[in-house]
Design a protein around this motif. Structure first.
Motif, PDB file in Angstrom:
ATOM      1  N   TYR A   1      33.312 -75.474   9.405  1.00 17.06           N
ATOM      2  CA  TYR A   1      31.889 -75.143   9.187  1.00 17.06           C
ATOM      3  C   TYR A   1      31.599 -74.623   7.771  1.00 17.06           C
ATOM      4  CZ  TYR A   1      27.582 -72.456  10.383  1.00 17.06           C
ATOM      5  OH  TYR A   1      26.325 -71.916  10.419  1.00 17.06           O
TER       6      TYR A   1
ATOM      7  N   ASP B   1      26.581 -78.004   1.332  1.00 19.52           N
ATOM      8  CA  ASP B   1      25.103 -77.960   1.353  1.00 19.52           C
ATOM      9  C   ASP B   1      24.584 -77.380   0.039  1.00 19.52           C
ATOM     10  OD1 ASP B   1      25.186 -78.706   4.050  1.00 19.52           O
ATOM     11  OD2 ASP B   1      24.972 -76.647   4.786  1.00 19.52           O
ATOM     12  N   ILE B   2      25.222 -76.296  -0.358  1.00 23.61           N
ATOM     13  CA  ILE B   2      24.756 -75.549  -1.524  1.00 23.61           C
ATOM     14  C   ILE B   2      25.148 -76.271  -2.816  1.00 23.61           C
ATOM     15  CG2 ILE B   2      25.068 -73.371  -2.784  1.00 23.61           C
ATOM     16  CD1 ILE B   2      25.804 -72.158   0.090  1.00 23.61           C
TER      17      ILE B   2
ATOM     18  N   MET C   1      29.002 -75.852   4.745  1.00 21.05           N
ATOM     19  CA  MET C   1      27.998 -74.943   4.170  1.00 21.05           C
ATOM     20  C   MET C   1      28.128 -74.895   2.644  1.00 21.05           C
ATOM     21  SD  MET C   1      27.086 -71.131   5.388  1.00 21.05           S
ATOM     22  CE  MET C   1      26.360 -69.928   4.279  1.00 21.05           C
TER      23      MET C   1
ATOM     24  N   GLN D   1      19.966 -73.183  11.211  1.00 20.46           N
ATOM     25  CA  GLN D   1      20.379 -74.146  12.240  1.00 20.46           C
ATOM     26  C   GLN D   1      19.273 -74.358  13.273  1.00 20.46           C
ATOM     27  OE1 GLN D   1      24.334 -74.018  13.897  1.00 20.46           O
ATOM     28  NE2 GLN D   1      24.711 -72.124  12.812  1.00 20.46           N
TER      29      GLN D   1
ATOM     30  N   PHE E   1      18.952 -72.471  -2.706  1.00 21.78           N
ATOM     31  CA  PHE E   1      19.172 -73.304  -1.515  1.00 21.78           C
ATOM     32  C   PHE E   1      19.400 -72.387  -0.325  1.00 21.78           C
ATOM     33  CE2 PHE E   1      21.436 -75.437   1.779  1.00 21.78           C
ATOM     34  CZ  PHE E   1      20.947 -76.733   1.762  1.00 21.78           C
ATOM     35  N   SER E   2      18.825 -72.731   0.820  1.00 23.72           N
ATOM     36  CA  SER E   2      19.241 -72.060   2.054  1.00 23.72           C
ATOM     37  C   SER E   2      18.980 -72.958   3.244  1.00 23.72           C
ATOM     38  CB  SER E   2      18.544 -70.711   2.242  1.00 23.72           C
ATOM     39  OG  SER E   2      19.249 -69.966   3.224  1.00 23.72           O
ATOM     40  N   GLY E   3      19.559 -72.574   4.379  1.00 24.20           N
ATOM     41  CA  GLY E   3      19.427 -73.402   5.575  1.00 24.20           C
ATOM     42  C   GLY E   3      19.418 -72.572   6.838  1.00 24.20           C
TER      43      GLY E   3
ATOM     44  N   HIS F   1      25.281 -78.774  11.179  1.00 25.85           N
ATOM     45  CA  HIS F   1      25.967 -77.525  11.549  1.00 25.85           C
ATOM     46  C   HIS F   1      25.829 -77.222  13.034  1.00 25.85           C
ATOM     47  CE1 HIS F   1      26.379 -76.343   7.266  1.00 25.85           C
ATOM     48  NE2 HIS F   1      27.398 -75.671   7.751  1.00 25.85           N
TER      49      HIS F   1
ATOM     50  N   GLN G   1      32.965 -65.311  11.673  1.00 25.92           N
ATOM     51  CA  GLN G   1      32.086 -66.105  12.546  1.00 25.92           C
ATOM     52  C   GLN G   1      32.903 -67.097  13.365  1.00 25.92           C
ATOM     53  OE1 GLN G   1      28.054 -67.439  11.239  1.00 25.92           O
ATOM     54  NE2 GLN G   1      28.703 -69.455  11.895  1.00 25.92           N
TER      55      GLN G   1
ATOM     56  N   VAL H   1      19.705 -77.317   9.082  1.00 29.81           N
ATOM     57  CA  VAL H   1      21.086 -77.814   9.037  1.00 29.81           C
ATOM     58  C   VAL H   1      21.517 -78.347  10.415  1.00 29.81           C
ATOM     59  CG1 VAL H   1      21.826 -76.571   6.981  1.00 29.81           C
ATOM     60  CG2 VAL H   1      21.934 -75.407   9.154  1.00 29.81           C
TER      61      VAL H   1
ATOM     62  N   VAL I   1      20.123 -65.261   2.307  1.00 30.09           N
ATOM     63  CA  VAL I   1      20.612 -65.272   3.698  1.00 30.09           C
ATOM     64  C   VAL I   1      20.670 -63.831   4.214  1.00 30.09           C
ATOM     65  CG1 VAL I   1      22.090 -67.351   3.793  1.00 30.09           C
ATOM     66  CG2 VAL I   1      22.972 -65.238   2.785  1.00 30.09           C
TER      67      VAL I   1
ATOM     68  N   HIS J   1      30.732 -66.263   4.343  1.00 32.49           N
ATOM     69  CA  HIS J   1      30.675 -67.708   4.075  1.00 32.49           C
ATOM     70  C   HIS J   1      30.326 -67.995   2.621  1.00 32.49           C
ATOM     71  CE1 HIS J   1      29.891 -68.709   8.587  1.00 32.49           C
ATOM     72  NE2 HIS J   1      31.179 -68.651   8.307  1.00 32.49           N
TER      73      HIS J   1
ATOM     74  N   VAL K   1      21.397 -68.114  -3.137  1.00 24.31           N
ATOM     75  CA  VAL K   1      21.275 -68.436  -1.711  1.00 24.31           C
ATOM     76  C   VAL K   1      20.783 -67.207  -0.927  1.00 24.31           C
ATOM     77  CG1 VAL K   1      22.505 -69.230   0.344  1.00 24.31           C
ATOM     78  CG2 VAL K   1      23.121 -70.150  -1.891  1.00 24.31           C
TER      79      VAL K   1
ATOM     80  N   GLN L   1      26.027 -63.834   6.702  1.00 35.30           N
ATOM     81  CA  GLN L   1      26.512 -65.025   5.990  1.00 35.30           C
ATOM     82  C   GLN L   1      27.288 -64.702   4.717  1.00 35.30           C
ATOM     83  OE1 GLN L   1      26.402 -68.126   7.257  1.00 35.30           O
ATOM     84  NE2 GLN L   1      25.692 -66.966   9.035  1.00 35.30           N
TER      85      GLN L   1
HETATM   86  N1  TRP Z   1      25.564 -70.792   8.199  1.00 32.40           N
HETATM   87  C1  TRP Z   1      24.162 -70.479   8.121  1.00 32.40           C
HETATM   88  C2  TRP Z   1      23.773 -69.679   9.372  1.00 32.40           C
HETATM   89  O1  TRP Z   1      24.381 -69.791  10.398  1.00 32.40           O
HETATM   90  C3  TRP Z   1      23.322 -71.712   8.030  1.00 32.40           C
HETATM   91  C4  TRP Z   1      23.631 -72.500   6.800  1.00 32.40           C
HETATM   92  C5  TRP Z   1      24.245 -73.701   6.735  1.00 32.40           C
HETATM   93  C6  TRP Z   1      23.312 -72.129   5.469  1.00 32.40           C
HETATM   94  N2  TRP Z   1      24.334 -74.136   5.451  1.00 32.40           N
HETATM   95  C7  TRP Z   1      23.796 -73.187   4.638  1.00 32.40           C
HETATM   96  C8  TRP Z   1      22.716 -71.019   4.887  1.00 32.40           C
HETATM   97  C9  TRP Z   1      23.673 -73.134   3.259  1.00 32.40           C
HETATM   98  C10 TRP Z   1      22.596 -70.972   3.487  1.00 32.40           C
HETATM   99  C11 TRP Z   1      23.068 -72.018   2.676  1.00 32.40           C
HETATM  100  O2  TRP Z   1      22.830 -68.961   9.323  1.00 32.40           O
END
Ligand code: TRP
Ligand code: AMP
Length: 361
Positions: free
Chosen positions: A136, A143-144, A140, A19, A15-17, A53, A117, A50, A154, A161, A152, A158
């Motif tokens: 935040y 999400d995962i 996150m 913004q 999983f990844s995201g 976020h 952050q 996301v 990234v 986090h 994940v 990150q």
């Molecule tokens: N916090 C990540 C960023 O700023 C974005 C993000 C949100 C994310 N949820 C996530 C990344 C879950 C990986 C998995 O880049």
């Protein structure tokens, strides 16, 4: 509830995201998107835009919907296949926010206060930052973990986090261990030397390669970022060939030629950054780049880097423009992805309701 024995091992799931704020740049590409694309060949992957976020730092956006579509278009332009992977925007699946609430009650305020952050984004006036900015990392983690994802990809920024995501999973697993066992929802996993049983996996960050932290082209001590006021500091994924070449030509360097050994890059932040970028774009090791360019002047190296960057990035920019011109196609990808993600998230949340004791039927 049922008394099934614990299942063995979590299914590997990525999983990844990203913004939907500002233009994507080379740092996002090398730290995240390029890896997303590689992982689709080996793993089941869920890639999210996301949008929730992006409300944490700025509540009102003029064009949040278009920015959301633009990130989705970038995913597709980089080569992510929307059939093979799940691609969607976060707010379509309300279970993310629901699980984040439960995690807000699992996580401790002290954990959130320690996040660099948060400290950076909140600045001096922390009391006046939104509660969402503080929480935040809890969203996150949700999400995962709403997919019980195990890996994940990234960028380096990150890492903290993701450590917090593990802390939240671990505390949930510990706090609810008896109920997890009673419901038969436990999964065995390896933690260090031990085998333990839990409901949420302890997610592995995938932060690897030569460009996990791409630095500004104007200052090798600062991260390349969307928010840097100087456009020359970053290569945007929407830049055309001329802009890419110009920014590399103007990139800050020092007067020495490239060193003959990797160690020679120590203390030369700008040189190190450009070598890392070359290696990541060419998908070769930094050692190999040094073997090829060691002893050469930047006046030789920069044109080679510019040519490589244009070759890799210019087709993405034009594909992004082509895809973005058809917003209804992008919307249909996100809708379909949202439905598939929603079905998975619902399965997890049904179990979370049982574990926590939320009456649902
Ligand atoms: N916090 C990540 C960023 O700023 C974005 C993000 C949100 C994310 N949820 C996530 C990344 C879950 C990986 C998995 O880049
Ligand atoms: P963001 O744009 O902050 O949502 O970041 C999206 C992804 O890009 C995350 O995985 C970040 O870690 C990664 N990323 C952002 N900036 C950089 C950078 N300068 N170098 C490497 N990765 C980055």
């Amino acid at each position: 509830m049922n008394d099934a024995a614990p299942t063995n091992e979590f299914r590997q799931l990525v999983f990844s995201g990203v913004q939907p704020t500002g233009n994507l740049h080379l740092g996002n590409y090398l730290g995240a998107l390029q890896k997303f694309v590689a992982l689709q060949d080996t793993h089941d992957c869920i890639y999210c835009v996301v949008d929730l976020h992006s409300l944490t730092a700025t509540l009102m956006h003029d064009d949040l919907m278009d920015q959301t579509r633009a990130i989705a278009a970038a995913y597709l332009a980089c080569g992510l296949d929307p059939k093979k992977n799940i691609i969607f925007n976060q707010s379509r699946v309300p279970q993310h926010a629901e699980l984040a609430w439960i995690f807000n009650c699992v996580a401790r305020i002290g954990w959130m206060n320690r996040m660099t952050q948060f400290k950076d984004k909140a600045g001096k006036d922390r009391e006046n930052a939104s509660l969402g900015l503080l929480a935040y990392p809890s969203l996150m983690a949700a999400d995962i973990l709403v997919y019980r994802a195990t890996h994940v990809p990234v960028g380096e920024d990150q890492k903290q986090h993701l450590e917090l995501t593990r802390d939240i999973a671990q505390k949930f697993n510990n706090d609810f261990s008896e109920r997890i066992a009673a419901c038969g929802y436990g999964v065995e996993m390896e933690v260090g030397e031990e085998r333990v049983n839990g409901f949420f996996p302890l997610t592995e960050p995938l932060i690897e390669g030569s460009a996990t932290r791409v630095m500004s082209l104007r200052d090798g001590t600062k991260k390349m970022s969307k928010s840097d006021p100087s456009d020359l500091s970053r290569i945007n994924l929407t830049d055309d060939a001329d802009a890419i070449a110009r920014k590399i030509r103007k990139a800050k360097t020092d007067p020495e030629p490239l060193p003959g050994e990797l160690e020679g890059l120590t203390g030369r932040a700008e040189a190190e950054n450009l070598v890392g970028i070359y290696a990541a774009l060419a998908e070769m090791s930094r050692e190999k780049v040094i073997a090829e360019f060691g002893g050469r002047q930047f006046s030789d190296f920069k044109p080679a880097l510019a040519e490589l960057a244009v070759e890799k990035l210019a087709p993405i920019a034009s594909e992004m423009r082509r895809i973005a011109a058809d917003p209804s196609y992008v919307d249909s990808v996100l809708r379909d992805g949202g439905e598939r993600a929603g079905a998975l998230a619902e399965e997890t949340m049904k179990k979370v309701h049982d574990i926590v004791g939320l009456l649902a039927n």
